[in-house]
Design a protein around this motif. Sequence first.
Motif, mmCIF file in Angstrom:
data_model
loop_
_atom_site.group_PDB
_atom_site.id
_atom_site.type_symbol
_atom_site.label_atom_id
_atom_site.label_comp_id
_atom_site.label_asym_id
_atom_site.label_seq_id
_atom_site.Cartn_x
_atom_site.Cartn_y
_atom_site.Cartn_z
ATOM 1 N N GLU A 38 0.825 -1.197 0.000
ATOM 2 C CA GLU A 38 0.000 0.000 0.000
ATOM 3 C C GLU A 38 0.868 1.260 0.000
ATOM 4 O OE1 GLU A 38 -3.989 1.292 2.247
ATOM 5 O OE2 GLU A 38 -2.259 1.104 3.577
ATOM 6 N N TYR A 39 1.978 1.250 0.736
ATOM 7 C CA TYR A 39 2.892 2.391 0.761
ATOM 8 C C TYR A 39 3.439 2.676 -0.639
ATOM 9 C CZ TYR A 39 7.181 5.020 1.519
ATOM 10 O OH TYR A 39 8.185 5.951 1.437
ATOM 11 N N ASN A 40 3.786 1.631 -1.375
ATOM 12 C CA ASN A 40 4.266 1.819 -2.749
ATOM 13 C C ASN A 40 3.174 2.423 -3.627
ATOM 14 O OD1 ASN A 40 6.865 0.886 -2.286
ATOM 15 N ND2 ASN A 40 6.290 -1.231 -2.663
ATOM 16 N N PHE A 62 -4.992 12.567 -6.633
ATOM 17 C CA PHE A 62 -4.636 11.620 -5.575
ATOM 18 C C PHE A 62 -5.853 10.783 -5.185
ATOM 19 C CE2 PHE A 62 -3.659 10.134 -1.328
ATOM 20 C CZ PHE A 62 -2.331 9.749 -1.447
ATOM 21 N N ASP A 63 -7.021 11.429 -5.056
ATOM 22 C CA ASP A 63 -8.241 10.694 -4.698
ATOM 23 C C ASP A 63 -8.618 9.673 -5.769
ATOM 24 O OD1 ASP A 63 -8.780 11.649 -2.150
ATOM 25 O OD2 ASP A 63 -9.881 13.398 -2.903
ATOM 26 N N LYS A 64 -8.417 10.018 -7.028
ATOM 27 C CA LYS A 64 -8.695 9.056 -8.103
ATOM 28 C C LYS A 64 -7.767 7.850 -8.005
ATOM 29 C CE LYS A 64 -10.562 12.374 -11.373
ATOM 30 N NZ LYS A 64 -10.334 13.118 -12.623
ATOM 31 N N ALA A 65 -6.491 8.096 -7.710
ATOM 32 C CA ALA A 65 -5.536 6.993 -7.551
ATOM 33 C C ALA A 65 -5.874 6.150 -6.328
ATOM 34 C CB ALA A 65 -4.113 7.542 -7.440
ATOM 35 N N VAL A 66 -6.382 6.775 -5.270
ATOM 36 C CA VAL A 66 -6.799 6.041 -4.067
ATOM 37 C C VAL A 66 -7.925 5.072 -4.413
ATOM 38 C CG1 VAL A 66 -8.048 6.340 -1.886
ATOM 39 C CG2 VAL A 66 -6.019 7.688 -2.338
ATOM 40 N N GLY A 67 -8.858 5.520 -5.242
ATOM 41 C CA GLY A 67 -9.961 4.653 -5.639
ATOM 42 C C GLY A 67 -9.513 3.506 -6.528
ATOM 43 N N VAL A 68 -8.595 3.778 -7.427
ATOM 44 C CA VAL A 68 -8.132 2.747 -8.357
ATOM 45 C C VAL A 68 -7.268 1.708 -7.644
ATOM 46 C CG1 VAL A 68 -6.641 2.346 -10.353
ATOM 47 C CG2 VAL A 68 -8.281 4.215 -10.393
ATOM 48 N N ASP A 70 -7.129 1.044 -4.419
ATOM 49 C CA ASP A 70 -7.745 0.547 -3.186
ATOM 50 C C ASP A 70 -6.893 0.874 -1.956
ATOM 51 O OD1 ASP A 70 -9.857 -0.631 -1.830
ATOM 52 O OD2 ASP A 70 -8.875 -2.598 -1.794
ATOM 53 N N ILE A 71 -6.513 2.138 -1.843
ATOM 54 C CA ILE A 71 -5.733 2.612 -0.705
ATOM 55 C C ILE A 71 -6.712 3.006 0.398
ATOM 56 C CG2 ILE A 71 -4.140 4.393 0.078
ATOM 57 C CD1 ILE A 71 -3.128 4.527 -2.846
ATOM 58 N N LYS A 72 -6.507 2.482 1.594
ATOM 59 C CA LYS A 72 -7.441 2.719 2.689
ATOM 60 C C LYS A 72 -6.867 3.609 3.796
ATOM 61 C CE LYS A 72 -10.300 -1.177 1.899
ATOM 62 N NZ LYS A 72 -10.936 -0.678 0.705
ATOM 63 N N SER A 73 -5.551 3.822 3.823
ATOM 64 C CA SER A 73 -4.919 4.513 4.944
ATOM 65 C C SER A 73 -4.889 6.023 4.821
ATOM 66 C CB SER A 73 -3.475 4.019 5.100
ATOM 67 O OG SER A 73 -3.465 2.653 5.381
ATOM 68 N N ILE A 74 -5.046 6.539 3.605
ATOM 69 C CA ILE A 74 -4.864 7.967 3.397
ATOM 70 C C ILE A 74 -5.750 8.414 2.236
ATOM 71 C CG2 ILE A 74 -2.877 7.623 1.886
ATOM 72 C CD1 ILE A 74 -1.601 10.096 3.206
ATOM 73 N N THR A 75 -6.203 9.656 2.305
ATOM 74 C CA THR A 75 -7.030 10.218 1.225
ATOM 75 C C THR A 75 -6.420 11.543 0.770
ATOM 76 O OG1 THR A 75 -8.458 11.431 2.741
ATOM 77 C CG2 THR A 75 -9.137 9.173 2.173
#
Length: 115
Positions: A38-40, A62-68, A70-75
Motif C-alpha cells: 500500500e505504501y508503494n 490523488f483521490d482518483k488513484a486512491v480509488g483505483v 484501493d488505498i485505505k490509509s490515506i485520502t
Amino acid sequence: MAYKSQQQGFSFFGMLFIAAIVAVLGVIAMQVMPTVIEYNAVNKAAARAATATSINEARSLFDKAVGVDDIKSITGKDIEVSKDGDKTIVNFAYQREIHLVGPAYLTLKYSGGSK
C-alpha cells in the motif's frame, strides 16, 4: 561411549523452539507486507498528483488513484500539497497499527512525497 561426546546437532526441543520463532516472524511478515504494498501505491499516487497544475487538482488526482489502487490509509485531504514556483510538491505521512497479541501492537509509520 567415546563417540557420544563428538555428536553435534539440534535437539528436538531446539528445533521446536527455532520453528516457533520462524513461525511468529512469518506471521508478522505476512501482516506487514500488505502495508508495504500500500505504501508503494501511495508513493505512485503522490507522484501522479505532483503532475497537477493546482492544489485542488493534485488532491483530485490523488483521490482518483486512491480509488483505483484501493488505498485505505490515506485520502486526498490527508496529503500536504504545496507549490514551489510552477512545480507541485506532494508530501504525505500516515501510520498503520497491526495487532499482535493481547495489548501488543506493531506501529508502522510511513512518510514520503513527490520528488
